[in-house]
Design a protein around this motif. Structure first.
Motif, PDB file in Angstrom:
ATOM      1  N   ARG A  52      -9.827   2.127   7.748  1.00 43.25           N
ATOM      2  CA  ARG A  52      -9.758   2.855   6.479  1.00 43.25           C
ATOM      3  C   ARG A  52     -10.971   3.748   6.276  1.00 43.25           C
ATOM      4  O   ARG A  52     -10.864   4.889   5.848  1.00 43.25           O
ATOM      5  CB  ARG A  52      -9.727   1.865   5.312  1.00 43.25           C
ATOM      6  CG  ARG A  52      -8.377   1.270   5.065  1.00 43.25           C
ATOM      7  CD  ARG A  52      -8.509   0.122   4.071  1.00 43.25           C
ATOM      8  NE  ARG A  52      -7.200  -0.370   3.727  1.00 43.25           N
ATOM      9  CZ  ARG A  52      -6.422   0.179   2.804  1.00 43.25           C
ATOM     10  NH1 ARG A  52      -6.848   1.191   2.099  1.00 43.25           N
ATOM     11  NH2 ARG A  52      -5.218  -0.301   2.574  1.00 43.25           N
TER      12      ARG A  52
ATOM     13  N   PRO B 117      -0.092   5.253   0.789  1.00 42.84           N
ATOM     14  CA  PRO B 117      -1.547   5.100   0.803  1.00 42.84           C
ATOM     15  C   PRO B 117      -2.243   6.238   1.542  1.00 42.84           C
ATOM     16  O   PRO B 117      -1.680   6.805   2.480  1.00 42.84           O
ATOM     17  CB  PRO B 117      -1.758   3.770   1.539  1.00 42.84           C
ATOM     18  CG  PRO B 117      -0.532   3.588   2.363  1.00 42.84           C
ATOM     19  CD  PRO B 117       0.594   4.250   1.618  1.00 42.84           C
ATOM     20  N   GLY B 118      -3.473   6.542   1.104  1.00 45.07           N
ATOM     21  CA  GLY B 118      -4.256   7.599   1.750  1.00 45.07           C
ATOM     22  C   GLY B 118      -4.344   7.451   3.264  1.00 45.07           C
ATOM     23  O   GLY B 118      -4.131   8.418   3.999  1.00 45.07           O
ATOM     24  N   PRO B 119      -4.629   6.241   3.792  1.00 42.00           N
ATOM     25  CA  PRO B 119      -4.733   6.087   5.251  1.00 42.00           C
ATOM     26  C   PRO B 119      -3.379   6.127   5.959  1.00 42.00           C
ATOM     27  O   PRO B 119      -3.305   5.971   7.183  1.00 42.00           O
ATOM     28  CB  PRO B 119      -5.369   4.706   5.433  1.00 42.00           C
ATOM     29  CG  PRO B 119      -5.788   4.252   4.081  1.00 42.00           C
ATOM     30  CD  PRO B 119      -4.989   4.997   3.080  1.00 42.00           C
TER      31      PRO B 119
ATOM     32  N   TRP C 216      10.304  -0.111  -5.849  1.00 41.63           N
ATOM     33  CA  TRP C 216       9.045   0.602  -6.108  1.00 41.63           C
ATOM     34  C   TRP C 216       8.419   1.127  -4.819  1.00 41.63           C
ATOM     35  O   TRP C 216       7.986   2.249  -4.736  1.00 41.63           O
ATOM     36  CB  TRP C 216       8.099  -0.352  -6.827  1.00 41.63           C
ATOM     37  CG  TRP C 216       6.942   0.308  -7.483  1.00 41.63           C
ATOM     38  CD1 TRP C 216       6.946   0.922  -8.700  1.00 41.63           C
ATOM     39  CD2 TRP C 216       5.602   0.415  -6.969  1.00 41.63           C
ATOM     40  NE1 TRP C 216       5.684   1.395  -8.968  1.00 41.63           N
ATOM     41  CE2 TRP C 216       4.846   1.099  -7.939  1.00 41.63           C
ATOM     42  CE3 TRP C 216       4.968  -0.008  -5.801  1.00 41.63           C
ATOM     43  CZ2 TRP C 216       3.488   1.361  -7.766  1.00 41.63           C
ATOM     44  CZ3 TRP C 216       3.622   0.266  -5.635  1.00 41.63           C
ATOM     45  CH2 TRP C 216       2.905   0.942  -6.607  1.00 41.63           C
ATOM     46  N   GLN C 217       8.357   0.248  -3.804  1.00 42.37           N
ATOM     47  CA  GLN C 217       7.748   0.679  -2.533  1.00 42.37           C
ATOM     48  C   GLN C 217       8.414  -0.045  -1.376  1.00 42.37           C
ATOM     49  O   GLN C 217       8.656  -1.242  -1.444  1.00 42.37           O
ATOM     50  CB  GLN C 217       6.243   0.390  -2.546  1.00 42.37           C
ATOM     51  CG  GLN C 217       5.491   1.153  -1.484  1.00 42.37           C
ATOM     52  CD  GLN C 217       3.976   1.006  -1.608  1.00 42.37           C
ATOM     53  OE1 GLN C 217       3.478   0.100  -2.267  1.00 42.37           O
ATOM     54  NE2 GLN C 217       3.239   1.887  -0.978  1.00 42.37           N
TER      55      GLN C 217
ATOM     56  N   LYS D  16       3.116 -10.758  -3.886  1.00 40.22           N
ATOM     57  CA  LYS D  16       1.674 -10.568  -4.097  1.00 40.22           C
ATOM     58  C   LYS D  16       1.355 -11.184  -5.448  1.00 40.22           C
ATOM     59  O   LYS D  16       1.987 -10.798  -6.421  1.00 40.22           O
ATOM     60  CB  LYS D  16       1.337  -9.077  -4.089  1.00 40.22           C
ATOM     61  CG  LYS D  16      -0.146  -8.811  -4.363  1.00 40.22           C
ATOM     62  CD  LYS D  16      -0.445  -7.315  -4.371  1.00 40.22           C
ATOM     63  CE  LYS D  16      -1.930  -7.100  -4.674  1.00 40.22           C
ATOM     64  NZ  LYS D  16      -2.325  -5.692  -4.630  1.00 40.22           N
TER      65      LYS D  16
ATOM     66  N   ILE E  92       0.432  -5.857  -0.790  1.00 38.96           N
ATOM     67  CA  ILE E  92       1.627  -5.043  -0.527  1.00 38.96           C
ATOM     68  C   ILE E  92       1.553  -4.498   0.900  1.00 38.96           C
ATOM     69  O   ILE E  92       2.468  -4.682   1.694  1.00 38.96           O
ATOM     70  CB  ILE E  92       1.775  -3.916  -1.575  1.00 38.96           C
ATOM     71  CG1 ILE E  92       2.012  -4.523  -2.960  1.00 38.96           C
ATOM     72  CG2 ILE E  92       2.907  -2.972  -1.176  1.00 38.96           C
ATOM     73  CD1 ILE E  92       2.088  -3.528  -4.093  1.00 38.96           C
ATOM     74  N   GLU E  93       0.449  -3.837   1.224  1.00 37.83           N
ATOM     75  CA  GLU E  93       0.258  -3.378   2.596  1.00 37.83           C
ATOM     76  C   GLU E  93      -0.184  -4.567   3.461  1.00 37.83           C
ATOM     77  O   GLU E  93      -0.661  -5.571   2.945  1.00 37.83           O
ATOM     78  CB  GLU E  93      -0.832  -2.296   2.653  1.00 37.83           C
ATOM     79  CG  GLU E  93      -0.547  -1.061   1.792  1.00 37.83           C
ATOM     80  CD  GLU E  93       0.546  -0.162   2.350  1.00 37.83           C
ATOM     81  OE1 GLU E  93       0.940  -0.350   3.516  1.00 37.83           O
ATOM     82  OE2 GLU E  93       1.006   0.723   1.611  1.00 37.83           O
TER      83      GLU E  93
HETATM   84  P1  XMP Z   1      -2.190  -3.602  -1.697  1.00 44.28           P
HETATM   85  O1  XMP Z   1      -1.950  -3.569  -0.237  1.00 44.28           O
HETATM   86  O2  XMP Z   1      -3.653  -3.711  -2.049  1.00 44.28           O
HETATM   87  O3  XMP Z   1      -1.746  -2.177  -2.233  1.00 44.28           O
HETATM   88  O4  XMP Z   1      -1.384  -4.637  -2.420  1.00 44.28           O
HETATM   89  C1  XMP Z   1      -1.514  -1.845  -3.575  1.00 44.28           C
HETATM   90  C2  XMP Z   1      -0.978  -0.435  -3.647  1.00 44.28           C
HETATM   91  O5  XMP Z   1      -1.994   0.508  -3.280  1.00 44.28           O
HETATM   92  C3  XMP Z   1      -1.564   1.309  -2.183  1.00 44.28           C
HETATM   93  N1  XMP Z   1      -2.733   1.510  -1.316  1.00 44.28           N
HETATM   94  C4  XMP Z   1      -3.464   2.633  -1.275  1.00 44.28           C
HETATM   95  N2  XMP Z   1      -3.326   3.803  -1.938  1.00 44.28           N
HETATM   96  N3  XMP Z   1      -5.199   4.654  -0.791  1.00 44.28           N
HETATM   97  C5  XMP Z   1      -4.202   4.816  -1.673  1.00 44.28           C
HETATM   98  O6  XMP Z   1      -4.071   5.908  -2.255  1.00 44.28           O
HETATM   99  C6  XMP Z   1      -5.412   3.522  -0.110  1.00 44.28           C
HETATM  100  O7  XMP Z   1      -6.336   3.407   0.689  1.00 44.28           O
HETATM  101  C7  XMP Z   1      -4.480   2.458  -0.359  1.00 44.28           C
HETATM  102  N4  XMP Z   1      -4.373   1.209   0.119  1.00 44.28           N
HETATM  103  C8  XMP Z   1      -3.286   0.640  -0.485  1.00 44.28           C
HETATM  104  C9  XMP Z   1      -0.472   0.498  -1.508  1.00 44.28           C
HETATM  105  O8  XMP Z   1       0.406   1.335  -0.770  1.00 44.28           O
HETATM  106  C10 XMP Z   1       0.180  -0.157  -2.695  1.00 44.28           C
HETATM  107  O9  XMP Z   1       1.053   0.721  -3.344  1.00 44.28           O
END
Ligand code: XMP
Length: 434
Positions: free
Chosen positions: A220, A313-315, A354-355, A426, A431-432
């Protein structure tokens, strides 16, 4: 801003955004301000029709009780006090527990007491912003990092309407985009921007930097830093840019605890641009909640699919190709994701979930195809629902849909012999996967 405005003064309540939302849902614009806003600052806002003091008198911050300034009561504006009631308020309300009753009181306050007009809508917002942007920018140039996400695309569309080709957009393809994503961004904006849309294919550069790196946080960090480096290099090549546009939205501002931060050095927001690259910021969406950003996109004529797309997500796919990124697995993530999105859209699930995405781990399992042993990767499907991404539940996808997606992925995606469905909520999992 021509629209009537109901101010919510923040006394530390977590319900500020809920109240501002409820007022906006009545068609009246509402802004959250710090509790110590002065009478003069309220006058300067010009169109304030009423004040909501949210949180009462006894809020404690760092051991000290905070309150609004006495002078605001002498403005002659109606005041609604919520919880520990203020004696000087025109009205008070202690029952946020009952949403329906609260909304009735709020509606009466906004329309009957404050005599506010329901003139908050996206048509007026766009008109106002176009005029404001033209005034702020004049004949200067604006730079925007156009990722193709909802916020940056809406900013682009708004700026194109306001200043046309004084906008320069840079789209960096980090090689971790979804299938046809960069092409889609280019197709959406090239007609309006022509040579002012700079496309940078930095795929090889990013993949090179990521070679041998398997730790998720490190991946990341590399992707984020490299993105800034590429963007900075492109910015240096351009002449005469005075402004940097950003897709900052209202929750970002409210969460950071300040409402206005207009002329800030860009690195505070872009997260790492060097000090000698100084721009004035343009943040035309800073008053909008996410659903209002979408409505603004629709008002500006952006395609429905684009405006209502799921978060990404950004990455990018970099955090869905687990461990060290390898080309064959990255392609498997990209192709399986495309199939999943196609089938979700066909089943109407794209409007409901949602995703949703796929993940490819860095291990293989034994399978069989055409009577021959295979040794290939699994694809994991993830589909979650959430309100704020802090917690999430699993979408119970109907069996026949899952079977069809499985069949397509196994038969159409190279290097894959198995499909799994991730059932983890979660908390439990994030989520990721990385
Ligand atoms: P997690 O994996 O933490 O993700 O449950 C929660 C939400 O955030 C998104 N996500 C990101 N969005 N940059 C972003 O703009 C990031 O680095 C990033 N990492 C996670 C993820 O897709 C989910 O919707």
């Amino acid at each position: 801003m021509k629209q009537d405005n109901i101010l919510v003064l923040d006394l530390g309540s977590s319900e500020n955004t809920t109240i501002a939302r409820w007022v906006r849902d009545l068609g009246v614009y509402s802004e959250i301000h710090p509790h110590d806003i002065t009478a003069q600052q309220i006058k300067d806002l010009q169109t304030v029709r009423g004040i909501i003091i949210n949180g009462g008198k006894n809020n404690i911050i760092d051991g000290e009780a905070i309150d609004v300034l006495e002078e605001i009561y002498s403005l002659g504006l109606p005041v609604l006090s919520v919880e520990h009631p203020s004696t000087q308020a025109t009205k008070s309300l202690d029952a946020w527990g009952n949403e329906e009753e609260s909304k009735v009181v709020l509606k009466e306050f906004v329309f009957d007491t404050c005599k506010a007009e329901a003139n908050w809508n996206m048509k007026n917002f766009v008109e106002d912003q176009v005029a404001l942007l033209r005034k702020q920018i004049g004949d200067k140039k604006v730079l925007l990092a156009l990722s193709g996400g909802v916020d940056s695309s809406v900013v682009a569309a708004l700026l194109i309407k306001a200043i046309g080709k004084q906008l320069v957009c840079v789209h960096v393809n980090h090689g971790l985009m979804r299938k046809n994503e960069s092409e889609g961004v280019i197709a959406m904006f090239e007609k309006d921007l022509e040579e002012n849309l700079v496309y940078v294919d930095a795929s090889e550069r990013f993949l090179g930097k990521l070679k041998g790196v398997s730790e998720p946080e490190e991946k990341r960090k590399i992707i984020g830093n490299e993105f800034i480096r590429v963007f900075e290099e492109e910015a240096r090549k351009l002449d005469g840019i005075d402004f940097l546009a950003q897709g900052t939205i209202y929750p970002d501002i409210v969460e950071s605890g300040t409402k206005t931060h207009k002329v800030v050095k860009s690195h505070h927001n872009v997260g790492g641009l060097p000090d000698d690259l100084q721009f004035e910021l343009v943040e035309p969406l800073f008053q909008l909640f996410k659903d209002e950003v979408r409505a603004c996109g629709v008002e500006l004529g952006l395609p429905h699919d684009m405006v209502y797309r799921q978060p990404f997500p950004g990455p990018g796919l970099g955090v869905r190709c687990l461990g060290e990124i390898e080309i064959d697995r990255l392609e498997a993530v990209r192709e399986s994701d495309a199939i999943l999105r196609e089938e979700f859209a066909a089943a109407g699930l794209d409007q409901k979930v949602w995703q949703y995405f796929t993940v490819v781990p860095n291990f293989k399992s034994v399978g069989v195809r055409n009577n021959e042993r295979t040794y290939e990767y699994p694809v994991i499907i993830r589909a979650v629902n959430t309100i704020d991404a802090m917690t999430a539940t699993i979408e119970p996808i109907e069996w026949p849909i899952l079977l069809k997606i499985t069949d397509r992925i196994i038969n159409e995606v190279k290097h894959v012999n198995r499909v799994c469905y991730d059932l983890s909520p979660k908390p439990g999992g994030t989520i990721e996967w990385e």
